[in-house]
Design an enzyme around this catalytic site. Structure first.
Site, PDB file in Angstrom:
ATOM      1  CB  SER A 120      -0.944   0.091   1.394  1.00 31.69           C
ATOM      2  OG  SER A 120      -1.450   1.378   1.390  1.00 31.69           O
TER       3      SER A 120
ATOM      4  CE1 TYR B  38      -3.806  -2.748   5.609  1.00 34.44           C
ATOM      5  CE2 TYR B  38      -3.337  -0.512   5.276  1.00 34.44           C
ATOM      6  CZ  TYR B  38      -3.667  -1.786   4.723  1.00 34.44           C
ATOM      7  OH  TYR B  38      -3.634  -1.898   3.463  1.00 34.44           O
TER       8      TYR B  38
ATOM      9  CE  LYS C 204      -1.549  -4.554   3.351  1.00 35.97           C
ATOM     10  NZ  LYS C 204      -1.765  -5.792   2.794  1.00 35.97           N
TER      11      LYS C 204
HETATM   12  P1  NAD Z   1     -11.015  -6.878   1.497  1.00 34.46           P
HETATM   13  O1  NAD Z   1     -11.040  -6.838   2.945  1.00 34.46           O
HETATM   14  O2  NAD Z   1     -12.085  -6.694   0.570  1.00 34.46           O
HETATM   15  O3  NAD Z   1     -10.255  -8.191   0.976  1.00 34.46           O
HETATM   16  C1  NAD Z   1      -9.488  -8.997   1.715  1.00 34.46           C
HETATM   17  C2  NAD Z   1      -9.972 -10.406   1.713  1.00 34.46           C
HETATM   18  O4  NAD Z   1      -9.209 -11.176   2.571  1.00 34.46           O
HETATM   19  C3  NAD Z   1     -11.447 -10.693   2.338  1.00 34.46           C
HETATM   20  O5  NAD Z   1     -12.278 -11.277   1.641  1.00 34.46           O
HETATM   21  C4  NAD Z   1     -11.076 -11.417   3.557  1.00 34.46           C
HETATM   22  O6  NAD Z   1     -12.195 -12.047   3.978  1.00 34.46           O
HETATM   23  C5  NAD Z   1      -9.930 -12.149   3.339  1.00 34.46           C
HETATM   24  N1  NAD Z   1      -8.943 -12.392   4.567  1.00 34.46           N
HETATM   25  C6  NAD Z   1      -8.591 -11.650   5.420  1.00 34.46           C
HETATM   26  N2  NAD Z   1      -7.878 -12.425   6.245  1.00 34.46           N
HETATM   27  C7  NAD Z   1      -7.794 -13.668   6.108  1.00 34.46           C
HETATM   28  C8  NAD Z   1      -7.243 -14.878   6.332  1.00 34.46           C
HETATM   29  N3  NAD Z   1      -6.508 -14.995   7.540  1.00 34.46           N
HETATM   30  N4  NAD Z   1      -7.461 -16.234   5.883  1.00 34.46           N
HETATM   31  C9  NAD Z   1      -8.030 -15.847   4.804  1.00 34.46           C
HETATM   32  N5  NAD Z   1      -8.638 -14.668   4.244  1.00 34.46           N
HETATM   33  C10 NAD Z   1      -8.519 -13.905   4.917  1.00 34.46           C
HETATM   34  O7  NAD Z   1      -9.840  -5.858   1.025  1.00 34.46           O
HETATM   35  P2  NAD Z   1      -9.395  -5.211  -0.250  1.00 34.46           P
HETATM   36  O8  NAD Z   1      -9.851  -3.700  -0.263  1.00 34.46           O
HETATM   37  O9  NAD Z   1      -9.834  -6.129  -1.498  1.00 34.46           O
HETATM   38  O10 NAD Z   1      -7.700  -5.293  -0.111  1.00 34.46           O
HETATM   39  C11 NAD Z   1      -7.123  -6.463  -0.807  1.00 34.46           C
HETATM   40  C12 NAD Z   1      -5.767  -6.213  -0.206  1.00 34.46           C
HETATM   41  O11 NAD Z   1      -5.247  -5.145  -0.644  1.00 34.46           O
HETATM   42  C13 NAD Z   1      -5.170  -6.097   1.349  1.00 34.46           C
HETATM   43  O12 NAD Z   1      -4.278  -6.810   1.693  1.00 34.46           O
HETATM   44  C14 NAD Z   1      -5.438  -4.862   1.584  1.00 34.46           C
HETATM   45  O13 NAD Z   1      -4.623  -4.373   2.827  1.00 34.46           O
HETATM   46  C15 NAD Z   1      -4.550  -4.361   0.388  1.00 34.46           C
HETATM   47  N6  NAD Z   1      -4.805  -2.856   0.126  1.00 34.46           N
HETATM   48  C16 NAD Z   1      -6.184  -2.389  -0.052  1.00 34.46           C
HETATM   49  C17 NAD Z   1      -6.264  -1.050  -0.202  1.00 34.46           C
HETATM   50  C18 NAD Z   1      -7.829  -0.473  -0.397  1.00 34.46           C
HETATM   51  O14 NAD Z   1      -7.945   0.666  -0.331  1.00 34.46           O
HETATM   52  N7  NAD Z   1      -8.911  -1.340  -0.632  1.00 34.46           N
HETATM   53  C19 NAD Z   1      -5.439  -0.269  -0.562  1.00 34.46           C
HETATM   54  C20 NAD Z   1      -4.079  -0.579  -0.407  1.00 34.46           C
HETATM   55  C21 NAD Z   1      -3.745  -2.069  -0.049  1.00 34.46           C
HETATM   56  C1  UD1 Z   2      -6.596   5.483   3.774  1.00 31.87           C
HETATM   57  C2  UD1 Z   2      -6.055   4.868   5.103  1.00 31.87           C
HETATM   58  C3  UD1 Z   2      -4.686   4.230   4.079  1.00 31.87           C
HETATM   59  C4  UD1 Z   2      -4.797   3.236   3.177  1.00 31.87           C
HETATM   60  C5  UD1 Z   2      -6.109   4.170   2.174  1.00 31.87           C
HETATM   61  C6  UD1 Z   2      -6.532   3.062   1.017  1.00 31.87           C
HETATM   62  C7  UD1 Z   2      -6.487   6.199   6.959  1.00 31.87           C
HETATM   63  C8  UD1 Z   2      -5.914   6.997   7.979  1.00 31.87           C
HETATM   64  N1  UD1 Z   2      -5.456   6.002   5.950  1.00 31.87           N
HETATM   65  O1  UD1 Z   2      -6.201   6.377   3.411  1.00 31.87           O
HETATM   66  O2  UD1 Z   2      -3.882   3.638   5.143  1.00 31.87           O
HETATM   67  O3  UD1 Z   2      -4.065   2.810   2.327  1.00 31.87           O
HETATM   68  O4  UD1 Z   2      -7.144   4.642   2.706  1.00 31.87           O
HETATM   69  O5  UD1 Z   2      -7.377   2.332   1.522  1.00 31.87           O
HETATM   70  O6  UD1 Z   2      -7.366   5.556   7.087  1.00 31.87           O
HETATM   71  N2  UD1 Z   2     -12.265  11.918   3.601  1.00 31.87           N
HETATM   72  C9  UD1 Z   2     -13.001  12.673   4.144  1.00 31.87           C
HETATM   73  N3  UD1 Z   2     -14.203  12.321   4.630  1.00 31.87           N
HETATM   74  C10 UD1 Z   2     -14.388  10.562   4.606  1.00 31.87           C
HETATM   75  C11 UD1 Z   2     -13.386   9.912   4.146  1.00 31.87           C
HETATM   76  C12 UD1 Z   2     -12.126  10.292   3.823  1.00 31.87           C
HETATM   77  O7  UD1 Z   2     -12.965  14.022   3.925  1.00 31.87           O
HETATM   78  O8  UD1 Z   2     -15.399  10.352   5.339  1.00 31.87           O
HETATM   79  C13 UD1 Z   2     -10.767  12.432   2.950  1.00 31.87           C
HETATM   80  C14 UD1 Z   2      -9.625  12.036   3.869  1.00 31.87           C
HETATM   81  O9  UD1 Z   2      -9.499  13.024   4.643  1.00 31.87           O
HETATM   82  C15 UD1 Z   2      -8.565  12.012   2.552  1.00 31.87           C
HETATM   83  C16 UD1 Z   2      -9.394  11.533   1.324  1.00 31.87           C
HETATM   84  O10 UD1 Z   2     -10.795  11.665   1.780  1.00 31.87           O
HETATM   85  O11 UD1 Z   2      -8.089  13.242   2.291  1.00 31.87           O
HETATM   86  C17 UD1 Z   2      -9.373   9.769   1.070  1.00 31.87           C
HETATM   87  O12 UD1 Z   2      -9.588   9.464   2.200  1.00 31.87           O
HETATM   88  P1  UD1 Z   2      -9.801   7.510   2.418  1.00 31.87           P
HETATM   89  O13 UD1 Z   2     -10.244   7.183   1.116  1.00 31.87           O
HETATM   90  O14 UD1 Z   2      -9.658   7.316   3.649  1.00 31.87           O
HETATM   91  O15 UD1 Z   2      -8.092   7.278   2.039  1.00 31.87           O
HETATM   92  P2  UD1 Z   2      -6.778   7.646   2.549  1.00 31.87           P
HETATM   93  O16 UD1 Z   2      -6.894   8.729   3.338  1.00 31.87           O
HETATM   94  O17 UD1 Z   2      -5.811   7.781   1.314  1.00 31.87           O
END
Ligand code: NAD
Ligand code: UD1
Length: 341
Positions: A129, A153, A157
């Site tokens: 991330s 969290y 990573k």
């Molecule tokens: P998500 O929660 O929708 O998907 C994660 C999946 O992993 C879920 O289906 C959950 O049931 C499964 N899971 C969790 N722990 C498990 C375990 N111990 N065994 C088996 N399954 C397990 O999340 P996502 O948004 O699809 O994210 C996927 C990955 O990308 C995550 O590792 C997350 O940290 C990373 N990531 C997400 C974002 C984001 O904004 N969505 C940003 C950066 C990184």
């Molecule tokens: C969040 C996570 C980050 C993760 C990323 C992608 C936090 C502190 N950080 O970051 O670790 O990698 O999501 O999943 O949670 N905002 C509002 N109102 C809201 C929600 C968000 O104003 O209700 C603003 C935030 O202040 C930010 C922007 O929208 O400026 C995006 O927020 P968000 O979607 O939560 O993503 P990140 O802050 O980038």
């Protein structure tokens, strides 16, 4: 040979599974359904026209911390590579429950790596991330910047990236892509799979769509006094389908090589919160009520990618624009006001 997708019923995983099936790959999902629903599998089958999915997709409801379940999956299938999405991902929750986060994300990855080693599977694409760039680096963020984190969290990573670096040093038959995602939003154009947050959304886009659909009264804009064009936080939003396609490119890239690379997956463009509201309104014709409130602790002003390494190494570039992202997020929310319920 199949690709094992951990966390494959989750938000990014499900979109990636669709792209893998569309590319003709065999896919095995392992997910404990802690943050996703089994119904996702039916939706994937629907999108990929049933017969493809039935033949080429299998699902194991299992926890990646469960060594024996993983051994069973590896012994029953011919697995070539792993895309590792499984993990817990809520920043605030990780502050309240650090042990659960370290246990699930770190131990889960260690167990997975042990079993991969046992079965001589040494290709892995890992979901990192942009959070690993911490508070102090200046955007556009390049992959070689120093890493730091501000919450458990993010630390999971950063630690998993380090673990994978050490694994590679110990045995350079491994081939590893550390994909650093920026802010994934949007949904498959069918509106059948999408992001389904539990409870109140933490992230901006799901909050906006829930206001639009009438589930929440108004959006709180966290901070209007940042040093940005309009005072609100700037982020690099990327369509989840672009992100999914980036994983296919990464798999291709690590095939027949022995490397480890950290690669940003972002668009390279920053958009402010007020900018997102107006883009959403333009794309959907729906007015979003909002109020300006205090900053959210731990937030940074600006975070966007330098996306040139992904273009150079993977020949990958985001295709969808912000209007596509808003339209597809809304299409999913509108068709599934209560998510997969
Ligand atoms: P998500 O929660 O929708 O998907 C994660 C999946 O992993 C879920 O289906 C959950 O049931 C499964 N899971 C969790 N722990 C498990 C375990 N111990 N065994 C088996 N399954 C397990 O999340 P996502 O948004 O699809 O994210 C996927 C990955 O990308 C995550 O590792 C997350 O940290 C990373 N990531 C997400 C974002 C984001 O904004 N969505 C940003 C950066 C990184
Ligand atoms: C969040 C996570 C980050 C993760 C990323 C992608 C936090 C502190 N950080 O970051 O670790 O990698 O999501 O999943 O949670 N905002 C509002 N109102 C809201 C929600 C968000 O104003 O209700 C603003 C935030 O202040 C930010 C922007 O929208 O400026 C995006 O927020 P968000 O979607 O939560 O993503 P990140 O802050 O980038």
């Amino acid at each position: 040979m199949a690709v094992l997708v951990t966390g494959g019923t989750g938000y990014i995983g499900s979109h990636t599974v669709v792209e893998l099936l569309n590319e003709g790959k065999d896919v095995i999902i392992v997910d404990n359904l802690s943050n996703s629903k089994e119904m996702v599998l039916l939706r994937i089958a629907e999108i990929t026209k049933g017969e493809i999915a039935e033949d080429r997709l299998s699902f194991y409801e299992a926890d990646i911390l469960d060594y024996e379940s993983l051994e069973k999956i590896f012994s029953e299938n011919s697995i070539d590579s792993v895309i590792h999405f499984a993990g817990l991902k809520a920043v605030g929750e990780s502050v309240a429950k650090p042990v659960e986060y370290y246990m699930n994300n770190i131990t889960g990855t260690l167990v997975l790596l042990e079993v991969m080693k046992e079965f001589n599977v040494k290709k892995i694409v890992f979901s990192s991330s942009a959070t690993v760039y911490g508070l102090h680096n200046v955007s556009p963020l390049t992959e070689e910047l120093p890493l730091s984190t501000t919450n458990p969290y993010g630390s999971t990573k950063m630690m998993i990236e380090q673990i994978l670096q050490d694994v590679y040093v110990s045995d350079n038959e491994w081939s590893i892509a550390l994909l650093r995602y920026f802010n994934p939003i949007g949904a498959h154009k069918s509106g059948r799979i999408g992001e389904d947050p539990t409870g109140t959304p933490n992230n901006l886009m799901p909050y906006i769509t829930q206001v639009a659909v009438g589930k929440r009264e108004m959006l709180n804009v966290f901070g209007a006094d940042y040093n940005t064009e309009d005072g609100t936080g700037v982020r690099d939003y990327i369509h989840v389908v672009d992100l999914a396609k980036g994983h296919l490119k990464a798999l291709q890239y690590i095939d027949n090589k022995n490397i480890i690379e950290a690669i940003n997956l972002g668009t390279g463009n920053g958009i402010s919160v007020l900018g997102m509201i107006s883009n959403f309104e333009k794309a959907t014709g729906i007015k979003i009520q909002y109020q300006l409130v205090e900053r959210r602790p731990g937030d940074i002003a600006t975070c966007f990618a330098d996306a040139t390494k992904a273009l150079k190494l993977l020949d990958w570039k985001a295709k969808y624009n912000i209007e596509d992202m808003c339209r597809d997020s809304w299409n999913w929310q509108q068709n599934n006001p209560d998510g997969y319920q």
